[in-house]
Design an enzyme around this catalytic site. Structure first.
Site, PDB file in Angstrom:
ATOM      1  CG  HIS A 121     -29.345  14.809  16.090  1.00 43.72           C
ATOM      2  ND1 HIS A 121     -29.817  16.258  16.355  1.00 43.72           N
ATOM      3  CD2 HIS A 121     -27.923  15.153  15.727  1.00 43.72           C
ATOM      4  CE1 HIS A 121     -28.796  17.075  15.857  1.00 43.72           C
ATOM      5  NE2 HIS A 121     -28.044  16.425  15.501  1.00 43.72           N
ATOM      6  CB  CYS A 129     -27.631  -4.523  21.744  1.00 40.03           C
ATOM      7  SG  CYS A 129     -26.265  -5.735  22.791  1.00 40.03           S
ATOM      8  CB  CYS A 150     -29.693  -7.150  23.930  1.00 42.50           C
ATOM      9  SG  CYS A 150     -29.115  -8.022  22.560  1.00 42.50           S
ATOM     10  CB  CYS A 153     -26.024 -10.536  24.410  1.00 42.97           C
ATOM     11  SG  CYS A 153     -26.075  -8.638  24.642  1.00 42.97           S
ATOM     12  N   GLY A 190     -37.815  25.467  11.232  1.00 49.69           N
ATOM     13  CA  GLY A 190     -38.246  25.046  12.701  1.00 49.69           C
ATOM     14  C   GLY A 190     -37.026  24.645  13.695  1.00 49.69           C
ATOM     15  CB  SER A 192     -32.998  27.179  18.208  1.00 49.31           C
ATOM     16  OG  SER A 192     -32.661  26.074  18.647  1.00 49.31           O
ATOM     17  CG  ASN A 216     -38.018  29.653  13.888  1.00 47.46           C
ATOM     18  OD1 ASN A 216     -38.644  30.150  14.479  1.00 47.46           O
ATOM     19  ND2 ASN A 216     -36.793  29.047  13.958  1.00 47.46           N
ATOM     20  CB  ALA A 234     -43.235  24.525   9.558  1.00 45.80           C
TER      21      ALA A 234
HETATM   22  C1  BV8 Z   1     -20.422  16.155  18.492  1.00 42.58           C
HETATM   23  C2  BV8 Z   1     -31.062  13.778  20.107  1.00 42.58           C
HETATM   24  C3  BV8 Z   1     -18.291  15.698  18.556  1.00 42.58           C
HETATM   25  C4  BV8 Z   1     -31.297  13.773  21.501  1.00 42.58           C
HETATM   26  C5  BV8 Z   1     -29.745  15.964  19.994  1.00 42.58           C
HETATM   27  C6  BV8 Z   1     -19.421  23.837  18.323  1.00 42.58           C
HETATM   28  C7  BV8 Z   1     -20.036  25.023  19.299  1.00 42.58           C
HETATM   29  C8  BV8 Z   1     -20.510  24.776  20.423  1.00 42.58           C
HETATM   30  C9  BV8 Z   1     -21.055  23.456  20.706  1.00 42.58           C
HETATM   31  C10 BV8 Z   1     -20.506  22.280  20.115  1.00 42.58           C
HETATM   32  C11 BV8 Z   1     -19.919  22.644  18.965  1.00 42.58           C
HETATM   33  N1  BV8 Z   1     -19.682  21.268  18.383  1.00 42.58           N
HETATM   34  C12 BV8 Z   1     -19.976  20.644  19.256  1.00 42.58           C
HETATM   35  C13 BV8 Z   1     -20.562  20.817  20.194  1.00 42.58           C
HETATM   36  C14 BV8 Z   1     -21.123  20.370  21.368  1.00 42.58           C
HETATM   37  C15 BV8 Z   1     -22.740  20.133  20.935  1.00 42.58           C
HETATM   38  C16 BV8 Z   1     -23.665  21.221  20.713  1.00 42.58           C
HETATM   39  O1  BV8 Z   1     -23.894  21.791  19.914  1.00 42.58           O
HETATM   40  N2  BV8 Z   1     -24.137  21.758  21.949  1.00 42.58           N
HETATM   41  C17 BV8 Z   1     -24.944  22.853  22.040  1.00 42.58           C
HETATM   42  C18 BV8 Z   1     -25.798  22.593  23.021  1.00 42.58           C
HETATM   43  C19 BV8 Z   1     -24.193  24.168  21.937  1.00 42.58           C
HETATM   44  N3  BV8 Z   1     -22.978  19.130  19.914  1.00 42.58           N
HETATM   45  C20 BV8 Z   1     -22.732  17.689  20.186  1.00 42.58           C
HETATM   46  O2  BV8 Z   1     -22.547  17.280  21.137  1.00 42.58           O
HETATM   47  C21 BV8 Z   1     -22.867  16.834  19.051  1.00 42.58           C
HETATM   48  N4  BV8 Z   1     -21.891  16.031  18.890  1.00 42.58           N
HETATM   49  O3  BV8 Z   1     -20.407  17.430  18.246  1.00 42.58           O
HETATM   50  O4  BV8 Z   1     -19.586  15.391  18.639  1.00 42.58           O
HETATM   51  C22 BV8 Z   1     -17.854  16.692  19.747  1.00 42.58           C
HETATM   52  C23 BV8 Z   1     -18.004  16.175  20.880  1.00 42.58           C
HETATM   53  C24 BV8 Z   1     -17.963  16.942  21.848  1.00 42.58           C
HETATM   54  C25 BV8 Z   1     -17.445  18.358  21.798  1.00 42.58           C
HETATM   55  C26 BV8 Z   1     -16.943  18.650  20.587  1.00 42.58           C
HETATM   56  C27 BV8 Z   1     -17.160  17.833  19.365  1.00 42.58           C
HETATM   57  C28 BV8 Z   1     -24.187  15.905  18.947  1.00 42.58           C
HETATM   58  C29 BV8 Z   1     -25.224  17.204  18.810  1.00 42.58           C
HETATM   59  C30 BV8 Z   1     -26.775  16.153  18.994  1.00 42.58           C
HETATM   60  C31 BV8 Z   1     -27.298  15.909  20.148  1.00 42.58           C
HETATM   61  N5  BV8 Z   1     -28.448  15.221  20.201  1.00 42.58           N
HETATM   62  N6  BV8 Z   1     -31.120  15.444  19.920  1.00 42.58           N
HETATM   63  C32 BV8 Z   1     -32.760  13.652  21.727  1.00 42.58           C
HETATM   64  O5  BV8 Z   1     -33.364  14.091  21.000  1.00 42.58           O
HETATM   65  O6  BV8 Z   1     -33.064  13.019  22.887  1.00 42.58           O
HETATM   66  S1  BV8 Z   1     -29.820  17.578  19.620  1.00 42.58           S
HETATM   67  C33 BV8 Z   1     -31.305  18.230  19.914  1.00 42.58           C
HETATM   68  O7  BV8 Z   1     -31.413  19.478  20.187  1.00 42.58           O
HETATM   69  C34 BV8 Z   1     -32.115  18.220  18.750  1.00 42.58           C
HETATM   70  O8  BV8 Z   1     -31.942  17.092  17.839  1.00 42.58           O
HETATM   71  C35 BV8 Z   1     -31.813  19.614  17.803  1.00 42.58           C
HETATM   72  O9  BV8 Z   1     -30.825  19.229  17.096  1.00 42.58           O
HETATM   73  C36 BV8 Z   1     -31.495  20.202  19.214  1.00 42.58           C
HETATM   74  C37 BV8 Z   1     -32.696  21.135  19.412  1.00 42.58           C
HETATM   75  O10 BV8 Z   1     -32.868  22.166  18.357  1.00 42.58           O
HETATM   76  P1  BV8 Z   1     -34.222  22.157  17.538  1.00 42.58           P
HETATM   77  O11 BV8 Z   1     -34.651  21.055  16.970  1.00 42.58           O
HETATM   78  O12 BV8 Z   1     -33.822  23.478  16.802  1.00 42.58           O
HETATM   79  O13 BV8 Z   1     -35.366  22.661  18.726  1.00 42.58           O
HETATM   80  P2  BV8 Z   1     -35.502  23.958  19.441  1.00 42.58           P
HETATM   81  O14 BV8 Z   1     -36.509  23.743  20.601  1.00 42.58           O
HETATM   82  O15 BV8 Z   1     -34.114  24.610  19.970  1.00 42.58           O
HETATM   83  O16 BV8 Z   1     -35.878  25.126  18.703  1.00 42.58           O
HETATM   84  C38 BV8 Z   1     -37.156  24.844  17.809  1.00 42.58           C
HETATM   85  C39 BV8 Z   1     -37.389  26.120  17.083  1.00 42.58           C
HETATM   86  O17 BV8 Z   1     -38.491  26.101  16.110  1.00 42.58           O
HETATM   87  C40 BV8 Z   1     -37.143  27.440  17.529  1.00 42.58           C
HETATM   88  O18 BV8 Z   1     -36.431  28.365  16.731  1.00 42.58           O
HETATM   89  C41 BV8 Z   1     -38.754  27.848  17.493  1.00 42.58           C
HETATM   90  O19 BV8 Z   1     -38.867  29.362  17.137  1.00 42.58           O
HETATM   91  C42 BV8 Z   1     -39.023  27.116  16.269  1.00 42.58           C
HETATM   92  N7  BV8 Z   1     -40.452  26.837  15.987  1.00 42.58           N
HETATM   93  C43 BV8 Z   1     -41.294  26.388  17.106  1.00 42.58           C
HETATM   94  N8  BV8 Z   1     -42.682  26.162  16.652  1.00 42.58           N
HETATM   95  C44 BV8 Z   1     -42.340  26.334  15.224  1.00 42.58           C
HETATM   96  C45 BV8 Z   1     -41.195  26.857  14.922  1.00 42.58           C
HETATM   97  N9  BV8 Z   1     -40.996  27.220  13.674  1.00 42.58           N
HETATM   98  C46 BV8 Z   1     -41.627  26.905  12.693  1.00 42.58           C
HETATM   99  N10 BV8 Z   1     -42.953  26.431  12.833  1.00 42.58           N
HETATM  100  C47 BV8 Z   1     -43.577  26.252  14.180  1.00 42.58           C
HETATM  101  N11 BV8 Z   1     -44.723  25.737  14.516  1.00 42.58           N
END
Ligand code: BV8
Length: 264
Positions: A121, A129, A150, A153, A190, A192, A216, A234
């Site tokens: 990501h 840019c 930028c 530009c 780590g 979800s 996790n 982790a």
């Molecule tokens: C795309 C950058 C083509 C931004 C990010 C299929 C089904 C459903 C939806 C979709 C699908 N295909 C596409 C989609 C749409 C969408 C999507 O998935 N939506 C979700 C909300 C359902 N995907 C997209 O848009 C992707 N692009 O598919 O393009 C397209 C477009 C449109 C429609 C169709 C196709 C782009 C996705 C990327 C977005 N950018 N990040 C930024 O950071 O500013 S995603 C961002 O959220 C993160 O990078 C990461 O991927 C996600 C968060 O998840 P986690 O990192 O797992 O974090 P979270 O807090 O959720 O969980 C933490 C976990 O850790 C927990 O389980 C917790 O228990 C655990 N934990 C906590 N502490 C610890 C621990 N584990 C171990 N040790 C610890 N100490």
């Protein structure tokens, strides 16, 4: 089963492998002090991602989106990789066919020394840019100008990060799919397992018979598919798996390339 018994099971599964692929999410950086997305301190609680991490939000209010990233950069610049990051950097030497795929944009894996890394990501320390598409490193904290422009530009710069609704970089996605489809086992740490296409990588690996090991602090949609799922932070569990692997190497556990699932 005790955590240590699960750690031993995970080590039995990983010991002597050649092609190991690891997928990480924000949970691996939690112990370093980086807020996760959905955790108590999660970014989502304060800001809804759809409002900020989308092309629409940036078009509507680039200043607001940059203020959010500047805030996150301010947190991340002050933290260090933890023992979980360190173990994964070291495993590049342990597993010849090792690949680390991360959803995190915090840059802690490269800071820990990971080189065989796919940043799915993007990276919060890079800008792009909006006119020329030129990608550059920018580590200015706080940013002197919001939104930054930028230097060539004058067009708006945007974070070099993949937003919701945006396609991943084709080469990056290809590297991730290759590592997912050729690994003998996948370790998922780590995350979800909610955001796609990242969440589909372990599903595809499990489907073709490659064992999935999950670390996790909570159950996830992936837990029921995992060969071994270890509940714990982790930064504590990965060093324990590493230790168990070390003792197996000392015992001279034979290197074995799992004949099982052939790369699809
Ligand atoms: C795309 C950058 C083509 C931004 C990010 C299929 C089904 C459903 C939806 C979709 C699908 N295909 C596409 C989609 C749409 C969408 C999507 O998935 N939506 C979700 C909300 C359902 N995907 C997209 O848009 C992707 N692009 O598919 O393009 C397209 C477009 C449109 C429609 C169709 C196709 C782009 C996705 C990327 C977005 N950018 N990040 C930024 O950071 O500013 S995603 C961002 O959220 C993160 O990078 C990461 O991927 C996600 C968060 O998840 P986690 O990192 O797992 O974090 P979270 O807090 O959720 O969980 C933490 C976990 O850790 C927990 O389980 C917790 O228990 C655990 N934990 C906590 N502490 C610890 C621990 N584990 C171990 N040790 C610890 N100490």
């Amino acid at each position: 089963m005790t955590t240590q018994e699960l750690v031993e099971q995970a080590a039995d599964l990983l010991a002597g492998l050649d092609r190991l692929t690891v997928l990480t999410g924000s949970g691996i950086s939690a112990e370093s002090g980086v807020p996760t997305f959905r955790g108590e301190d999660g970014l989502w609680r304060r800001f809804r991602a759809e409002e900020l991490a989308t092309p629409g939000a940036f078009a509507r209010d680039p200043k607001l989106v940059w203020e959010w990233y500047d805030w996150r950069r301010g947190i991340i610049v002050g933290v260090r990789p933890n023992p979980g990051h360190a173990v994964l950097a070291r495993w590049e030497e342990v597993f010849p066919g090792f690949t680390l795929i991360t959803q995190n944009v915090d840059g802690l894996h490269p800071l820990a020394g990971s080189r065989r890394l796919v940043e799915l990501h993007g990276n919060i320390w890079k800008t792009r840019c909006t006119a020329e598409g030129v990608v550059e490193e920018n580590r200015e904290v706080p940013l002197s100008a919001i939104p930054p422009r930028c230097p060539r530009c004058g067009a708006l710069l945007r974070p070099h990060i993949v937003w919701f609704g945006e396609m991943l970089d084709r080469d990056v996605l290809r590297q991730a799919l290759e590592a997912g489809s050729s690994c003998e086992a996948m370790l998922v740490v780590g995350t979800s397992s909610f955001v796609h296409p990242a969440a589909s990588l372990p599903l595809a690996a499990a489907e073709r018979g490659a064992p999935v090991v999950e670390v996790n602090t909570a159950e996830t949609p992936l837990t029921h598919l995992a060969a071994v799922s270890i509940r714990g932070p982790a930064g504590e569990v990965l060093p324990r798996i590493d230790e168990a692997l070390c003792s197996r190497r000392k015992r001279g556990a034979p290197r074995r390339s799992r004949r099982g699932p052939s790369p699809s």
